[in-house]
Structures are given as C-alpha cells and as structure tokens.
Enzyme design. Structure first.
Site, PDB file in Angstrom:
ATOM      1  N   LYS A  32       0.844  -1.215   0.000  1.00  0.00           N
ATOM      2  CA  LYS A  32       0.000   0.000   0.000  1.00  0.00           C
ATOM      3  C   LYS A  32       0.873   1.257   0.000  1.00  0.00           C
ATOM      4  CE  LYS A  32      -1.603   1.562   4.040  1.00  0.00           C
ATOM      5  NZ  LYS A  32      -1.294   2.958   4.418  1.00  0.00           N
ATOM      6  N   ASN A  33       1.862   1.306   0.916  1.00  0.00           N
ATOM      7  CA  ASN A  33       2.626   2.546   1.082  1.00  0.00           C
ATOM      8  C   ASN A  33       3.580   2.820  -0.070  1.00  0.00           C
ATOM      9  OD1 ASN A  33       1.210   3.022   3.367  1.00  0.00           O
ATOM     10  ND2 ASN A  33       2.806   2.316   4.763  1.00  0.00           N
ATOM     11  N   CYS A 126      -4.351  12.570  12.312  1.00  0.00           N
ATOM     12  CA  CYS A 126      -5.228  11.396  12.214  1.00  0.00           C
ATOM     13  C   CYS A 126      -5.158  10.693  13.570  1.00  0.00           C
ATOM     14  CB  CYS A 126      -4.754  10.481  11.093  1.00  0.00           C
ATOM     15  SG  CYS A 126      -3.162   9.769  11.439  1.00  0.00           S
ATOM     16  N   ARG A 131       0.809  14.433  12.601  1.00  0.00           N
ATOM     17  CA  ARG A 131       1.284  14.236  11.223  1.00  0.00           C
ATOM     18  C   ARG A 131       1.628  15.562  10.532  1.00  0.00           C
ATOM     19  NH1 ARG A 131      -0.724   9.059   9.796  1.00  0.00           N
ATOM     20  NH2 ARG A 131       0.958   8.917   8.276  1.00  0.00           N
ATOM     21  N   ASP A 317       4.585   0.311  11.982  1.00  0.00           N
ATOM     22  CA  ASP A 317       3.366  -0.250  11.377  1.00  0.00           C
ATOM     23  C   ASP A 317       3.110  -1.688  11.811  1.00  0.00           C
ATOM     24  OD1 ASP A 317       3.635   1.439   8.152  1.00  0.00           O
ATOM     25  OD2 ASP A 317       3.079   2.112  10.151  1.00  0.00           O
ATOM     26  N   ARG A 409      -8.946   0.272   4.555  1.00  0.00           N
ATOM     27  CA  ARG A 409      -8.026   1.241   3.946  1.00  0.00           C
ATOM     28  C   ARG A 409      -6.737   0.548   3.543  1.00  0.00           C
ATOM     29  NH1 ARG A 409      -6.537   6.234   7.388  1.00  0.00           N
ATOM     30  NH2 ARG A 409      -5.220   6.379   5.572  1.00  0.00           N
TER      31      ARG A 409
HETATM   32  C1  EPZ Z   1       4.615   6.742   6.248  1.00  0.00           C
HETATM   33  O1  EPZ Z   1       3.892   7.813   6.819  1.00  0.00           O
HETATM   34  C2  EPZ Z   1       3.611   5.605   6.121  1.00  0.00           C
HETATM   35  N1  EPZ Z   1       2.495   6.004   5.264  1.00  0.00           N
HETATM   36  C3  EPZ Z   1       3.081   5.222   7.506  1.00  0.00           C
HETATM   37  O2  EPZ Z   1       2.227   4.086   7.346  1.00  0.00           O
HETATM   38  C4  EPZ Z   1       4.270   4.805   8.377  1.00  0.00           C
HETATM   39  O3  EPZ Z   1       3.813   4.512   9.671  1.00  0.00           O
HETATM   40  C5  EPZ Z   1       5.280   5.961   8.439  1.00  0.00           C
HETATM   41  O4  EPZ Z   1       5.692   6.323   7.093  1.00  0.00           O
HETATM   42  C6  EPZ Z   1       6.527   5.592   9.235  1.00  0.00           C
HETATM   43  O5  EPZ Z   1       7.119   4.474   8.686  1.00  0.00           O
HETATM   44  C7  EPZ Z   1       2.692   6.034   3.917  1.00  0.00           C
HETATM   45  O6  EPZ Z   1       3.768   5.756   3.415  1.00  0.00           O
HETATM   46  C8  EPZ Z   1       1.504   6.419   3.082  1.00  0.00           C
HETATM   47  P1  EPZ Z   1       6.806   9.925   8.516  1.00  0.00           P
HETATM   48  P2  EPZ Z   1       4.565   9.295   6.893  1.00  0.00           P
HETATM   49  O7  EPZ Z   1       6.799  11.205   7.761  1.00  0.00           O
HETATM   50  O8  EPZ Z   1       5.384   9.533   5.700  1.00  0.00           O
HETATM   51  C9  EPZ Z   1       7.051  13.186  11.891  1.00  0.00           C
HETATM   52  C10 EPZ Z   1       0.304   2.775   7.726  1.00  0.00           C
HETATM   53  O9  EPZ Z   1      -0.189   2.275   8.746  1.00  0.00           O
HETATM   54  N2  EPZ Z   1       7.056  14.162  10.800  1.00  0.00           N
HETATM   55  O10 EPZ Z   1       7.983   9.015   8.408  1.00  0.00           O
HETATM   56  O11 EPZ Z   1       3.501  10.262   7.238  1.00  0.00           O
HETATM   57  C11 EPZ Z   1       5.686  12.536  12.043  1.00  0.00           C
HETATM   58  O12 EPZ Z   1       4.837  13.351  12.829  1.00  0.00           O
HETATM   59  C12 EPZ Z   1       0.844   4.200   7.748  1.00  0.00           C
HETATM   60  O13 EPZ Z   1       0.424   2.166   6.626  1.00  0.00           O
HETATM   61  C13 EPZ Z   1       7.305  15.508  11.106  1.00  0.00           C
HETATM   62  O14 EPZ Z   1       7.500  15.867  12.264  1.00  0.00           O
HETATM   63  O15 EPZ Z   1       5.519   9.094   8.165  1.00  0.00           O
HETATM   64  C14 EPZ Z   1       6.011  11.228  12.710  1.00  0.00           C
HETATM   65  O16 EPZ Z   1       6.098  11.426  14.110  1.00  0.00           O
HETATM   66  C15 EPZ Z   1       0.644   4.864   9.095  1.00  0.00           C
HETATM   67  N3  EPZ Z   1       7.310  16.421  10.092  1.00  0.00           N
HETATM   68  C16 EPZ Z   1       7.391  10.877  12.158  1.00  0.00           C
HETATM   69  O17 EPZ Z   1       7.905  12.083  11.563  1.00  0.00           O
HETATM   70  C17 EPZ Z   1       7.106  16.057   8.781  1.00  0.00           C
HETATM   71  O18 EPZ Z   1       7.150  16.937   7.903  1.00  0.00           O
HETATM   72  C18 EPZ Z   1       7.356   9.803  11.078  1.00  0.00           C
HETATM   73  O19 EPZ Z   1       6.514  10.269  10.052  1.00  0.00           O
HETATM   74  C19 EPZ Z   1       6.855  14.690   8.497  1.00  0.00           C
HETATM   75  C20 EPZ Z   1       6.839  13.762   9.517  1.00  0.00           C
END
Ligand code: EPZ
Length: 438
Positions: A32-33, A126, A131, A317, A409
């Site tokens: 999915k991701n 969410c 996020r 995840d 989802r």
């Molecule tokens: C991706 O989300 C995945 N989603 C998530 O999968 C996964 O849990 C996550 O990466 C971590 O591996 C998709 O790829 C569509 P991050 P993403 O940016 O990109 C902080 C699932 O269950 N952050 O690595 O949103 C954020 O708040 C989903 O399949 C900032 O602070 O994750 C978090 O604490 C859930 N500022 C941490 O980084 C930013 O600009 C990790 O977020 C971006 C992120």
C-alpha cells in the site's frame, strides 16, 4: 453458559470465532505505502505509464480520485493501473479527498516539479498523531519554492521559470513522506539534490526505482543519503510494486498467535528482517521457502521488548500486531512507540479482551495472560484493526471487530485470505441484528 450477545450494528463488523488453527498459504498483495507514493509519482511522467501489483484498497481508490481531479486519466486493469498525465488540468487537490488520505499530500512535489505550482489542503492529523508536514515544506523551500500556508491550504509556487533548483537538504527526522516528496520534486529540478538523514524504508527505494525506470537519476535510495540529478523529462514505464511487508508480518503474527504453520508469499525476506528477528525472539521459527516465500513454524511464546524506530529499526506499522501477540507471550514485555505520538490506542481494546497492559506515555507494559477472551471491540486506526483481528483469532469465544473502514483502507480482502487458511470469521453487513453466542 453461553449468553447470546445481542449486536445491533449500523456498520459492517467482523465476527471472529477464535481458537481455530490455521493452515495453508497466503498470497501477499502489493505494498500500500509503495503504491500510494508511486501513484503520486506518476504525475512526474509526461507520457502514459503503468504500475502493476497494485492492491485494491480504499486508500488506493482515494488517491486515484485525487489524481483524476488533477486531470490524470486512470484506468484499472486487474491489479494494474494505467495513467495518462499528459494533460494536467489544475494544480489544486480537492479538500474533501485530501482530508481522507494523508498520503495525498505526496502530490505536492510532483505537481511543483511538473507545473511549478501546487495548492494542497494541509492534511489534518489522524488517529495516530498530528502528522505535520514541516519537513516536506522545508525541503521544497530549500529547492526554491515559495510556500505559503494560509487558511488550511498549502500554496507552493516556483518563481521565475518555474523550475526547482537542486539543493543539499538535511532532514531533522528521517521522515518517509518528506524523503519521498523531496526525491520526487528533485527528479525534474535543475542540478543536483542531496538528501541527508533520508528515510531508508523499502517503499522509498521502490519509489526511486520507479522514478529511475522513467529516466530519473537517483542513487542511494534505501540508505540515509540520496542523490538526485535533475533531468528535463520523464518517459513512460511499466513498473511492478513490491510486496507489502506489513501485510506479510500481520499474517506471520496470526500464525504465531494461533500456533499455526503457514506459508506467505510473494515477499522480499530482507524487508522483514526486524519482524523475523522479533518473532524468533518470541519463540516461533521463520524459514525461507524458495526465494520469495516464508514458512512460519509455531512455538511456545515468550515475552520480549519492542521499540519502534525508522527503518531498518523495528517498524511502527507492525507494533500493534506484535502487541496482540505479546499479550499471551509468557512473561512481561515492554513496547515503546517512538515514531508516532498516539499509536497505542489498541491497548484499551485489547484490555477489553482480557489483556493485562499498562500504559505510561508512549510505553506499554504488557504482562502475559493465559488466554484472551472474545469481546466486541472497536478499531481506532488501520494497524490497530489488524491487531484486533489477530487477537480475535486466538481468543476464547467470539470477537466482534467494528470500525472496519480502518481495516479496508490498508488490507486487501483480509477476511477472505484468513478464511482461505481456515479462520472462522465472517463480515456481517449493515443493519443486521445478530444473536452471537460467546
Ligand atoms: C509513512 O507515513 C507511512 N504512510 C506510515 O504508514 C508509516 O507509519 C510511516 O511512514 C513511518 O514508517 C505512507 O507511506 C503512506 P513519517 P509518513 O513522515 O510519511 C514526523 C500505515 O499504517 N514528521 O515518516 O507520514 C511525524 O509526525 C501508515 O500504513 C514531522 O514531524 O511518516 C512522525 O512522528 C501509518 N514532520 C514521524 O515524523 C514532517 O514533515 C514519522 O513520520 C513529516 C513527519
């Protein structure tokens, strides 16, 4: 005495009769991701392009609607999606669609790279956390974009000739999404972009391979330093998505918690290194079957500790699903969620099934119980819903899992795949009043 439990549900729910041993092989769908990021990346292509092994999921549908609203013509052909993004019609993604799918923010990089402008509603938080997108925005600004966030809208523009410029960008946190946004934007930028402290997840690597198959010049994806040399145009491609490592882990854990020997595939075993290490620390054995299948051999379950980290650390995840397993793993386990600030909401529901868990901040202290008991439970987010299904498969009696929109989802036909290996579960649809015997 089994008291019949009266369930009146406006929404569909899963009715799971636990205690069944599973047996057989599970087909793992495309990731999915990976698919979501690559669908956004299709906007970079000035021709038609095709991606295959795309799972049929609600999130994929939502991303498809957003791309269509932007002017991309999409045709689904079995597990393949064909895109024609030659005539993008607008640079604004519709709010109602973006608010449903955080990943839709990933279109900002490709839109800026293709059109020099993008207007994307600020994705809300969410269930699992705020996020924010500050790292995405900081990266795009470093590449010359003017980004204004006003009234819940992110308006990005590239002044002058509308072409982003290569830059050296250090990410304060190895954010998957920010790495992907910057990498995609840099494929068509002028000059070289270096992303340091980049996310190393397999889905980032898959996106880079997809872009390179269209003529991009990306090296280092999958490591913490990615170098992108901008090109003028990206051409068509036909690209297969990698298998979903989170779905794969979910089924391995279901085998472990029900004491079942099962096979899963196709999968890239290296993508599951930390999950396999954890499963074997708990007790089961995981052995390779050929090059892309894994066999789980069940074993006595012993407690272990988990700390979620960016890849190649233990994946956030998979945290909820492993916690379900640890509720009946002999001893005491400590589960620390370090990636998201609110990803322990499945604890309350597991406790309704008899689990012994205490939470302090982002740490859960799990004490094993002899068994879980079936109960009506409510899913709070995608991976929590999978954890509750896993718990229901092992519980004594019947579990009712509500909030299936979360599950739909991110898991393609989860109940169908579980039924195929012998699980006793069914999806009960709208407006049914069911007498369920515990
Ligand atoms: C991706 O989300 C995945 N989603 C998530 O999968 C996964 O849990 C996550 O990466 C971590 O591996 C998709 O790829 C569509 P991050 P993403 O940016 O990109 C902080 C699932 O269950 N952050 O690595 O949103 C954020 O708040 C989903 O399949 C900032 O602070 O994750 C978090 O604490 C859930 N500022 C941490 O980084 C930013 O600009 C990790 O977020 C971006 C992120």
């Amino acid at each position: 005495m089994n008291q019949p439990m009266q369930i009146e549900s406006e929404q569909p729910y899963l009715e799971i009769r636990g205690g069944q041993t599973l047996c057989g092989e599970v087909r793992i769908s495309g990731a999915k991701n990976s698919a979501l990021a690559i669908m956004a990346g299709s906007l970079l292509c000035a021709d038609e392009c095709r991606i295959s092994n795309v799972p049929s999921l609600a999130d994929i549908e939502s991303m498809g609607q957003i791309l269509t609203a932007l002017g991309v013509n999409i045709v689904r052909n079995g597990s393949a999606l064909e895109f024609d993004g030659r005539h993008l019609k607008q640079a604004q993604a519709p709010y109602d669609l973006v608010s449903q799918l955080r990943a839709s923010f990933f279109v900002i990089g490709p839109l800026l790279a293709r059109q020099g402008e993008a207007k994307i509603p600020l994705p809300g938080g969410c269930a699992i956390g705020a996020r924010p997108v500050d790292l995405h925005v900081r990266g795009l600004r470093a590449m010359g974009a003017h980004v204004i966030i006003d009234h819940g809208m992110v308006h990005a523009q590239v002044p002058g000739n509308g072409r982003l410029k290569g830059a050296k960008i250090y990410l304060d946190y190895p954010s998957v999404g920010a790495t992907e946004t910057i990498m995609m934007a840099a494929t068509l930028a002028q000059g070289e972009t270096i992303v340091e402290n980049a996310a190393q997840e397999p889905e980032v690597e898959d996106l880079a391979r997809f872009c390179n198959s269209m003529g991009a010049k990306i090296t280092g994806a999958g490591t913490n330093t990615i170098v992108i040399t901008g090109v003028d145009r990206l051409h068509s491609t036909d690209y297969p998505i990698i298998p979903d490592r989170v779905e794969a882990a979910t089924f391995l854990i279901a085998g472990a918690i029900t004491g079942s020997e099962i096979i899963i595939g196709p999968i890239v075993p290296e993508h599951l290194t930390s999950a396999i290490a954890k499963l074997e620390a708990i007790g089961p054995k995981v052995i390779k079957e050929g090059s892309n299948r894994l066999r789980l051999i069940p074993g006595e379950l012993r407690a272990t500790d988990i700390e979620t980290l960016p890849y190649p650390g233990f994946p956030t995840d998979m945290q909820a699903q492993f916690m379900a397993l640890l509720t009946i793993a002999e001893g005491s386990s400590v589960v620390s969620e370090t990636v998201f600030e609110n990803r322990l909401r499945h604890v309350a529901e597991l406790k309704r099934m008899g689990a012994d868990i205490k939470v302090k901040g982002n740490v859960a202290f799990v004490k094993s119980v002899p068994f879980l008991s079936g109960a009506p439970v409510m899913a709070t987010d995608l991976r929590a819903s999978a954890a509750l299904v896993i718990a229901g498969l092992a519980a004594h009696g019947t579990t009712i899992v509500q909030g299936l929109h979360h599950l739909d989802r991110g898991y393609e036909d989860l109940e169908g795949k579980f039924k195929k290996i012998g699980a006793n579960l069914r999806r009960v649809d709208l407006k049914q009043v069911a007498n369920v015997k515990l």
